[in-house]
Design an enzyme around this catalytic site. Sequence first.
Site, PDB file in Angstrom:
ATOM      1  N   GLU A   1      45.265  42.534  39.450  1.00 37.63           N
ATOM      2  CA  GLU A   1      44.446  43.488  40.402  1.00 37.63           C
ATOM      3  C   GLU A   1      44.797  43.053  41.941  1.00 37.63           C
ATOM      4  OE1 GLU A   1      40.223  42.979  39.165  1.00 37.63           O
ATOM      5  OE2 GLU A   1      40.920  43.255  36.955  1.00 37.63           O
TER       6      GLU A   1
ATOM      7  N   GLU B   1      47.551  45.591  40.633  1.00 40.06           N
ATOM      8  CA  GLU B   1      48.012  46.606  39.688  1.00 40.06           C
ATOM      9  C   GLU B   1      46.890  46.729  38.393  1.00 40.06           C
ATOM     10  OE1 GLU B   1      48.691  44.653  36.963  1.00 40.06           O
ATOM     11  OE2 GLU B   1      48.535  42.774  38.272  1.00 40.06           O
TER      12      GLU B   1
END
Length: 346
Positions: free
Chosen positions: A313, A170
Amino acid sequence: MKAFDIQPTNKSLQAEIQAKIDNLNKPKGSLGRLEELAMQVCLIQQTLGPSLAHPCHLLLGGDHGIEREGVSVSPREVTWQQMINFTRGGGGVNMFCRQHGFKLRIVDVGVDYDLSAVEGIINRKIARGTKNFLYEPAMSDKEFDKAIEVGCDLVDDCADEGCRILCIGEMGIANTSPSSIWMSLFGNIPLKDCIGAGAGLNCEGVRHKYEVLSKAVERFTNTEDSCVRPLAYFGGFEMIAAIGAMLRAAERHLIILIDGFIMTACALAATRLYPASKDYMIFTHCGDESGHKMMLDILGARPLLHLGLRLGEGTGALCAFPIIDSAARMMNEMNNFQNARITKYF
């Protein structure tokens, strides 16, 4: 909310898988966690010869209305700036995807910036960020359903290309805030114990974050006695899409690599909705964000790594991929005692 057909992994092959593991030319149990991972991967795929073909990584971006309350040290423009950076190959997620051969899909689910003309970003924007849940629900029921569908569609695209293992990450400034609230609500843990520094808040910043989130939770009433309502009330579009992706991946019997604090919060939510989805999840690492270990304990999860990571991430999950790869290679490439003409020595 969309219904999923998620069944626990079929254990009928368990004895046969264990027999193969035990008869590889090694002392019984000598490869430790690799043997446990091999069992899980084989049960997910219902085979004695697992495949990690076409690994895919979903990088989901979205902004949060609660960021306006100063709960993050980073401003929201960092979200879109990093999203563009990812298209140029300059992020941590890019490096690890290149290293481990993952196909990276960068997806705008709700970034507060027009990225529609940026090559390399898949435009699935629901809105330009969620609303501020200090005062109102972050998203409507319709937006929630749409975010779930985005996650499902992305997984279908990966699976239809032959993907057998999925990683999800994310990018969304302030997304530790809804993660902390979900952890508190779903884990029945005092909110104060669930809040950390995020991207780098100091002690005063953490105190302010707690005050803001406490007020938001006090104003929230779950009239439906369902975990769906707190998901929509506090969540980010990228987080709800991640939950949809996890549930669809479990439905399609993909291996799901769970990353750090935010993705573990999404996994916690997914397992509250469909407990059997946990069978398809590998929890890859324990990060340094306050409460991550506690949340893993709630899930009964044993992470593979503890490297002090807190980037997000999906980078921690990608780092752990070679361990899962080793477990699969053990099943496919190691010889057994009979073929190697070695006397069993256990």
